[in-house]
Scaffold this motif. Structure first.
Motif, PDB file in Angstrom:
ATOM      1  N   TYR A 309      17.522 -36.559   7.798  1.00 28.12           N
ATOM      2  CA  TYR A 309      17.665 -37.225   9.086  1.00 28.12           C
ATOM      3  C   TYR A 309      18.066 -36.194  10.141  1.00 28.12           C
ATOM      4  O   TYR A 309      18.671 -35.169   9.837  1.00 28.12           O
ATOM      5  CB  TYR A 309      18.746 -38.298   9.005  1.00 28.12           C
ATOM      6  CG  TYR A 309      18.346 -39.565   8.286  1.00 28.12           C
ATOM      7  CD1 TYR A 309      17.625 -39.531   7.088  1.00 28.12           C
ATOM      8  CD2 TYR A 309      18.701 -40.809   8.791  1.00 28.12           C
ATOM      9  CE1 TYR A 309      17.272 -40.681   6.423  1.00 28.12           C
ATOM     10  CE2 TYR A 309      18.365 -41.983   8.133  1.00 28.12           C
ATOM     11  CZ  TYR A 309      17.643 -41.913   6.950  1.00 28.12           C
ATOM     12  OH  TYR A 309      17.302 -43.060   6.289  1.00 28.12           O
ATOM     13  N   GLU A 310      17.787 -36.502  11.392  1.00 26.66           N
ATOM     14  CA  GLU A 310      18.151 -35.587  12.476  1.00 26.66           C
ATOM     15  C   GLU A 310      19.662 -35.562  12.695  1.00 26.66           C
ATOM     16  O   GLU A 310      20.255 -34.502  12.848  1.00 26.66           O
ATOM     17  CB  GLU A 310      17.434 -35.997  13.773  1.00 26.66           C
ATOM     18  CG  GLU A 310      15.945 -35.659  13.764  1.00 26.66           C
ATOM     19  CD  GLU A 310      15.302 -35.905  15.111  1.00 26.66           C
ATOM     20  OE1 GLU A 310      15.591 -36.967  15.721  1.00 26.66           O
ATOM     21  OE2 GLU A 310      14.522 -35.053  15.558  1.00 26.66           O
ATOM     22  N   LYS A 311      20.302 -36.698  12.729  1.00 28.64           N
ATOM     23  CA  LYS A 311      21.756 -36.777  12.900  1.00 28.64           C
ATOM     24  C   LYS A 311      22.314 -37.712  11.838  1.00 28.64           C
ATOM     25  O   LYS A 311      22.665 -38.863  12.102  1.00 28.64           O
ATOM     26  CB  LYS A 311      22.107 -37.276  14.308  1.00 28.64           C
ATOM     27  CG  LYS A 311      21.685 -36.319  15.412  1.00 28.64           C
ATOM     28  CD  LYS A 311      22.058 -36.870  16.787  1.00 28.64           C
ATOM     29  CE  LYS A 311      21.632 -35.919  17.898  1.00 28.64           C
ATOM     30  NZ  LYS A 311      21.993 -36.442  19.239  1.00 28.64           N
ATOM     31  N   PRO A 312      22.416 -37.226  10.612  1.00 37.85           N
ATOM     32  CA  PRO A 312      22.753 -38.119   9.507  1.00 37.85           C
ATOM     33  C   PRO A 312      24.212 -38.564   9.500  1.00 37.85           C
ATOM     34  O   PRO A 312      25.114 -37.817   9.870  1.00 37.85           O
ATOM     35  CB  PRO A 312      22.461 -37.256   8.267  1.00 37.85           C
ATOM     36  CG  PRO A 312      22.659 -35.851   8.748  1.00 37.85           C
ATOM     37  CD  PRO A 312      22.176 -35.839  10.167  1.00 37.85           C
ATOM     38  N   GLN A 316      23.778 -40.687   4.510  1.00 31.42           N
ATOM     39  CA  GLN A 316      22.341 -40.489   4.701  1.00 31.42           C
ATOM     40  C   GLN A 316      21.913 -39.112   4.186  1.00 31.42           C
ATOM     41  O   GLN A 316      22.666 -38.445   3.481  1.00 31.42           O
ATOM     42  CB  GLN A 316      22.003 -40.697   6.179  1.00 31.42           C
ATOM     43  CG  GLN A 316      22.240 -42.129   6.633  1.00 31.42           C
ATOM     44  CD  GLN A 316      22.002 -42.342   8.121  1.00 31.42           C
ATOM     45  OE1 GLN A 316      22.150 -41.420   8.946  1.00 31.42           O
ATOM     46  NE2 GLN A 316      21.646 -43.563   8.494  1.00 31.42           N
ATOM     47  N   TYR A 317      20.698 -38.701   4.526  1.00 30.80           N
ATOM     48  CA  TYR A 317      20.140 -37.473   3.979  1.00 30.80           C
ATOM     49  C   TYR A 317      20.393 -36.300   4.919  1.00 30.80           C
ATOM     50  O   TYR A 317      19.976 -36.308   6.076  1.00 30.80           O
ATOM     51  CB  TYR A 317      18.636 -37.632   3.738  1.00 30.80           C
ATOM     52  CG  TYR A 317      18.335 -38.614   2.639  1.00 30.80           C
ATOM     53  CD1 TYR A 317      18.324 -38.205   1.319  1.00 30.80           C
ATOM     54  CD2 TYR A 317      18.092 -39.953   2.922  1.00 30.80           C
ATOM     55  CE1 TYR A 317      18.063 -39.110   0.295  1.00 30.80           C
ATOM     56  CE2 TYR A 317      17.829 -40.861   1.919  1.00 30.80           C
ATOM     57  CZ  TYR A 317      17.818 -40.430   0.606  1.00 30.80           C
ATOM     58  OH  TYR A 317      17.573 -41.327  -0.412  1.00 30.80           O
ATOM     59  N   LYS A 343       9.388 -37.509   3.107  1.00 27.67           N
ATOM     60  CA  LYS A 343       9.117 -37.472   4.540  1.00 27.67           C
ATOM     61  C   LYS A 343       8.596 -38.817   5.023  1.00 27.67           C
ATOM     62  O   LYS A 343       7.689 -39.406   4.452  1.00 27.67           O
ATOM     63  CB  LYS A 343       8.085 -36.382   4.842  1.00 27.67           C
ATOM     64  CG  LYS A 343       7.770 -36.224   6.322  1.00 27.67           C
ATOM     65  CD  LYS A 343       6.780 -35.097   6.562  1.00 27.67           C
ATOM     66  CE  LYS A 343       6.492 -34.927   8.047  1.00 27.67           C
ATOM     67  NZ  LYS A 343       5.543 -33.816   8.303  1.00 27.67           N
ATOM     68  N   ASP A 344       9.236 -39.339   6.096  1.00 26.13           N
ATOM     69  CA  ASP A 344       8.793 -40.576   6.723  1.00 26.13           C
ATOM     70  C   ASP A 344       9.214 -40.558   8.186  1.00 26.13           C
ATOM     71  O   ASP A 344       9.555 -39.481   8.728  1.00 26.13           O
ATOM     72  CB  ASP A 344       9.318 -41.805   5.976  1.00 26.13           C
ATOM     73  CG  ASP A 344      10.841 -41.876   5.922  1.00 26.13           C
ATOM     74  OD1 ASP A 344      11.510 -41.164   6.711  1.00 26.13           O
ATOM     75  OD2 ASP A 344      11.381 -42.639   5.103  1.00 26.13           O
ATOM     76  N   SER A 345       9.252 -41.698   8.834  1.00 29.85           N
ATOM     77  CA  SER A 345       9.561 -41.740  10.268  1.00 29.85           C
ATOM     78  C   SER A 345      11.003 -41.372  10.572  1.00 29.85           C
ATOM     79  O   SER A 345      11.323 -40.976  11.701  1.00 29.85           O
ATOM     80  CB  SER A 345       9.271 -43.141  10.823  1.00 29.85           C
ATOM     81  OG  SER A 345      10.063 -44.113  10.151  1.00 29.85           O
ATOM     82  N   LYS A 346      11.919 -41.468   9.579  1.00 27.35           N
ATOM     83  CA  LYS A 346      13.322 -41.110   9.771  1.00 27.35           C
ATOM     84  C   LYS A 346      13.660 -39.757   9.161  1.00 27.35           C
ATOM     85  O   LYS A 346      14.452 -38.999   9.725  1.00 27.35           O
ATOM     86  CB  LYS A 346      14.226 -42.189   9.171  1.00 27.35           C
ATOM     87  CG  LYS A 346      14.174 -43.516   9.892  1.00 27.35           C
ATOM     88  CD  LYS A 346      15.162 -44.507   9.281  1.00 27.35           C
ATOM     89  CE  LYS A 346      15.150 -45.823  10.028  1.00 27.35           C
ATOM     90  NZ  LYS A 346      16.097 -46.812   9.432  1.00 27.35           N
ATOM     91  N   ARG A 347      13.080 -39.468   8.026  1.00 25.23           N
ATOM     92  CA  ARG A 347      13.365 -38.189   7.344  1.00 25.23           C
ATOM     93  C   ARG A 347      12.357 -37.155   7.843  1.00 25.23           C
ATOM     94  O   ARG A 347      11.302 -36.951   7.247  1.00 25.23           O
ATOM     95  CB  ARG A 347      13.307 -38.377   5.827  1.00 25.23           C
ATOM     96  CG  ARG A 347      14.400 -39.296   5.310  1.00 25.23           C
ATOM     97  CD  ARG A 347      14.426 -39.371   3.804  1.00 25.23           C
ATOM     98  NE  ARG A 347      13.302 -40.101   3.244  1.00 25.23           N
ATOM     99  CZ  ARG A 347      13.425 -41.172   2.432  1.00 25.23           C
ATOM    100  NH1 ARG A 347      14.622 -41.625   2.109  1.00 25.23           N
ATOM    101  NH2 ARG A 347      12.359 -41.763   1.945  1.00 25.23           N
ATOM    102  N   VAL A 348      12.718 -36.519   8.933  1.00 27.80           N
ATOM    103  CA  VAL A 348      11.775 -35.647   9.647  1.00 27.80           C
ATOM    104  C   VAL A 348      12.244 -34.191   9.700  1.00 27.80           C
ATOM    105  O   VAL A 348      11.514 -33.326  10.186  1.00 27.80           O
ATOM    106  CB  VAL A 348      11.537 -36.162  11.083  1.00 27.80           C
ATOM    107  CG1 VAL A 348      10.867 -37.530  11.058  1.00 27.80           C
ATOM    108  CG2 VAL A 348      12.840 -36.209  11.870  1.00 27.80           C
TER     109      VAL A 348
END
Length: 438
Positions: A309-312, A316-317, A343-348
């Protein structure tokens, strides 16, 4: 000064003899008798043959390093703690030896608990088999390890079919230095939901604290509770010299940083969805592992590096940074390596600063899957055999591989796997099956 030193040594020896001479054996027939004892260093409590059903055993005392206090079974493995029986270990330098829990379940707490004030305590030569609540959704742990410097060794745990992690090492603001070694973890079915790990070290809330736990010389046999077999949720842990045999799942660096997974054996025998090692977080070290016959892909690839995640949040990951993946041998696996798994819309957020060097990969269905473009990576000196795939950093294997002790090894660097010369599980029964490799 020499005379003083000798005098002190003599005094210490006489004191040890004094305590040894005054240590007592206490035969007991129930938990109430144990609770009533006024125990001193060196004392032993002997559980006599009889009815140990619905007994809440509490071993609360303080031994010493030289004179621990021991609770043991008169007939190891044959005196069964059943019904709603539980055990609590509370104190310093306590040893529990030879207990067996079966034919029952807990209504609330873990079956065995090391308390928050326990220090240098040990559970050994003990088993918990099929101790399941009739409601499969009922969540309790089989072993909860609080405290510091506690050890669980030469035990057997098998057949957990209800919700909840089997063994948890719980964290505090101080490292725990727990040791989990020489145990047999037997088959556990897929629960179909989260919370079916065999071992969890920490929680997401405590994941940025250091643990310094060691998990070594254990056998995990068809442990399929969920995707994570061993879930690392803290810092500075070592998972080393374990066998993961036909396990549908992975060893996962779920939260926290600076842990190590090394010298382990993952034998899948082509069982569906058998996995290897999943990397999340910073400065994780993965080296000298042997992975064979694993069919998992994506998150269950032989070695998988996740996106983040960008700001986990803590649960979260978090981004993979500076992973060190070296000197592993991967044989006949469906997907040897995957970078950017999940990889998905959140795990970028992709992994960065990857070190992928000196690994040997034989007969992969897929050599490496890139879901992301890697940055600042060192991918070199990896050796490949049995694939036409061409990737930067991979070259043809020229060193001979030999089959030794049932696995493929680099010629001249053979070693005997630990389960062939180490005693695993209780000394009163052999729980492990024959280990076969296809």
């Amino acid at each position: 000064m020499k005379n003083i030193s000798i005098k002190h040594c003599a005094s210490a020896f006489l004191m040890l003899c004094f305590f040894s001479a005054n240590a007592k054996d206490y035969p007991v027939t129930n938990a109430s008798a144990i609770a009533a004892l006024k125990l001193q260093p060196g004392d032993r409590i002997i559980m006599k043959d009889g009815d140990w059903k619905n007994q809440q055993i509490v071993l609360k005392a303080n031994g010493t390093e030289a004179q621990p206090i021991t609770l043991l079974s008169e007939k190891p493995g044959n005196i069964i703690s059943s019904g709603n029986s539980t055990l609590k270990i509370d104190g310093n330098y306590l040893v529990v030896d030879g207990l067996a829990f079966a034919d029952g379940y807990s209504e609330k707490d873990a079956i065995i608990t090391f308390t928050k004030t326990s220090d240098h305590c040990r559970l050994t030569n003990t088993s918990i088999i099929n101790y399941n609540h009739p409601d499969k959704a009922f969540d309790y742990k089989w072993v909860s390890v609080f405290g510091i410097h506690n050890r669980v060794d030469h035990c057997a745990f098998s057949g957990k079919t209800h919700q909840g992690t089997l063994l948890v090492v719980w964290l505090s603001d101080q490292p725990n230095y727990s040791q989990i070694d020489h145990n047999y973890f037997g088959p556990r079915p897929d629960l179909g939901v989260n919370g079916g790990e065999i071992i969890r070290i920490g929680t997401s809330e405590w994941s940025m604290y250091d643990s310094y736990a060691k998990v070594e010389y254990n056998i995990f046999d068809q442990c399929n509770g969920e995707t994570e077999i061993v879930s690392i949720k803290s810092g500075h842990n070592i998972i080393s010299n374990n066998l993961f045999y036909e396990c549908v799942g992975t060893v996962t660096f779920r939260h926290g940083n600076n842990s190590e997974v090394s010298d382990n054996y993952f034998i899948g025998n082509k069982v569906k969805n058998t996995g290897g090692i999943r990397i999340i977080g910073e400065n994780q070290n993965v080296h000298h592992n042997y992975l064979q016959g694993l069919t998992g892909t994506g998150l269950r690839a032989a070695i998988s590096l996740m996106n983040a995640y960008e700001k986990p949040e803590l649960n979260q990951y978090w981004q993979v940074k500076n992973p060190n993946i070296t000197d592993n041998i991967i044989v006949d696996c469906k997907e040897a390596l995957e970078i950017g798994s999940g990889k998905d819309s959140k795990r970028v957020v992709p992994p960065v600063n990857i070190i992928l060097e000196d690994n040997v990969i034989v007969n992969p269905t897929k050599l490496i899957v890139y879901n992301e473009n890697v940055k600042d990576a060192s991918i070199k000196n990896n050796k490949v055999k049995g694939t036409t795939s061409s990737e930067d950093g991979f070259e043809s294997l020229k060193t001979d591989l030999v089959r030794s002790s049932g696995i493929y090894q680099i010629k001249g660097k053979e070693k005997v796997p630990f389960w062939l010369n180490e005693h695993i599980g209780p000394n009163w029964k052999i729980f492990m099956r024959d280990i076969k490799t296809d």
